[in-house]
Scaffold this active site. Sequence first.
Site, PDB file in Angstrom:
ATOM      1  N   ARG A  98      14.966   3.770   8.042  1.00  0.00           N
ATOM      2  CA  ARG A  98      14.518   3.954   6.443  1.00  0.00           C
ATOM      3  C   ARG A  98      15.605   3.144   5.379  1.00  0.00           C
ATOM      4  O   ARG A  98      15.276   2.861   4.336  1.00  0.00           O
ATOM      5  CB  ARG A  98      14.305   5.372   5.946  1.00  0.00           C
ATOM      6  N   TYR A 104      -5.982  -8.083  -6.690  1.00  0.00           N
ATOM      7  CA  TYR A 104      -6.346  -7.057  -5.469  1.00  0.00           C
ATOM      8  C   TYR A 104      -6.723  -5.739  -5.999  1.00  0.00           C
ATOM      9  O   TYR A 104      -5.764  -5.386  -6.942  1.00  0.00           O
ATOM     10  CB  TYR A 104      -5.077  -7.154  -4.528  1.00  0.00           C
ATOM     11  N   ASP A 158       1.755 -11.692  -5.831  1.00  0.00           N
ATOM     12  CA  ASP A 158       1.012 -11.540  -4.519  1.00  0.00           C
ATOM     13  C   ASP A 158       0.528 -12.675  -3.632  1.00  0.00           C
ATOM     14  O   ASP A 158      -0.289 -13.469  -4.165  1.00  0.00           O
ATOM     15  CB  ASP A 158      -0.055 -10.304  -4.757  1.00  0.00           C
TER      16      ASP A 158
HETATM   17  C1  LIG Z   1      -4.975  -6.300   1.698  1.00  0.00           C
HETATM   18  C2  LIG Z   1      -4.297  -6.840   0.338  1.00  0.00           C
HETATM   19  C3  LIG Z   1      -3.134  -6.039  -0.168  1.00  0.00           C
HETATM   20  C4  LIG Z   1      -2.839  -4.744   0.242  1.00  0.00           C
HETATM   21  O1  LIG Z   1      -2.247  -4.877   1.517  1.00  0.00           O
HETATM   22  P1  LIG Z   1      -2.128  -3.335   2.664  1.00  0.00           P
HETATM   23  O2  LIG Z   1      -1.491  -3.907   3.645  1.00  0.00           O
HETATM   24  O3  LIG Z   1      -3.698  -2.939   2.860  1.00  0.00           O
HETATM   25  O4  LIG Z   1      -1.502  -2.325   1.892  1.00  0.00           O
HETATM   26  C5  LIG Z   1      -2.658  -6.743  -1.361  1.00  0.00           C
HETATM   27  N1  LIG Z   1      -2.934  -7.712  -1.925  1.00  0.00           N
HETATM   28  C6  LIG Z   1      -3.634  -8.437  -1.086  1.00  0.00           C
HETATM   29  C7  LIG Z   1      -4.297  -9.927  -1.811  1.00  0.00           C
HETATM   30  C8  LIG Z   1      -4.594  -7.958  -0.140  1.00  0.00           C
HETATM   31  O5  LIG Z   1      -5.731  -8.521   0.426  1.00  0.00           O
END
Ligand SMILES: *Cc1c(COP(=O)(O)O)cnc(C)c1O
Length: 397
Positions: free
Chosen positions: A52, A106, A178
């Site tokens: 952790r 997302y 992202d």
């Molecule tokens: C799937 C996804 C997430 C979230 O990820 P997890 O691993 O499901 O928590 C965030 N951003 C995008 C663009 C995704 O496709």
Amino acid sequence: MKNTSKPTVGGVNTLCTHFGELEDAQFKGVVSPLYMSTSYAYEDVDIKRYPRYFNTPNQEALCKKIAALEHTEAALIFGSGMAATSTSLLAFLGKGDHLVISRQTYGGTQNLLQEEFGKFGIEFTFVDGTGRADYEAAIRPNTRVLFLETPSNPLLQITDLQAMAALAMERGLVTLIDNTFASPVNQNPADFGIDVIIHSATKYMGGHSDICAGAVAASSEHINRIFNLAKNLGGSLSDYTVWLLERSLKTMGLRVKAQNENALALARYLSEHTDIDRVYYPGLEEHPGHVTARAQMRGFGGMLSFELAPALDLSAFVRSLKWVRASMSLAGVESTLTAPAQTSHALISAEQRAKAGIRDGLIRFSTGIEDFEDLRADIEQALAQAKKAAKQGAVNA
Ligand SMILES: *Cc1c(COP(=O)(O)O)cnc(C)c1O
């Protein structure tokens, strides 16, 4: 954290294969040994290893690889993409702060803000577009963060990274992105001045639809800030999955290259098809973000969206596909698709969907590594079935 080595040599496939591997000094095995220990004897006060604390041998090694791939000083790995996103956002935002984020992000990220941020006293504004002007108009005196996602989900809109970094610099803001859809193979936002790069490693980094993980890459200073919260929130990843993710990353460059090529070929084929109304893919010259995408991406990614002509039966199309399955997740070596009007956007009205640009025949397609000719043939026969089903439906009605 200690993962501050910035590689100066090595193409993406070399980094994927070699960088940050652990050495097996005992047996000279060629892959990283897996250390599952949650307890490490300590000698000085400095290093106390604990999963952790994000500092087990396997965690630290994988962070080096990810930082190298994203051209940053440091990285952290999490138990999911959302753990990476939530921890990163909360590390830079406190009570009374504000962030700007696009509607073209997302769904899980939107839910995080809408369902949780109110109780922390964090304000946010959703903007409809993805450009600098959209974000700039929403900035307030208490704005701290700009949250980006490009290419966006599900319409593959492109945001100009350099323009956003410049805006953030002028206003003293932190930029988070992202970068899941692009993957580090196709896009390195740090090269354009973006501060914090987030991945759902469940997608292209894992690539085989069998790992749930997240990653964040940034400067050592920013990673330290995120780490200080992360160790308290506790979203670390098990060393076993860390080890599997390291294995997946070795082939990421090859996988994503094959997915880029298939997606581009598919986009070109579909854009000339009379049964397809529209194709959204940044690799197509007619895509409004194409020029920007060319400037900031090395490949255009494995994700594309398209709309069946209204005269086709969407359900029959999805049902008739033989190789391609309808599934919610994406980025695996197998091609999958989702129909947003039937899944992620099913609960809102057709009118609201239209406002968000989601038409009822829209399909979001995650291209795998299959042979293109097989994919094309599968789609061709499913389109024929969808046409037939629509005609029968019209006769029966
Ligand atoms: C799937 C996804 C997430 C979230 O990820 P997890 O691993 O499901 O928590 C965030 N951003 C995008 C663009 C995704 O496709």
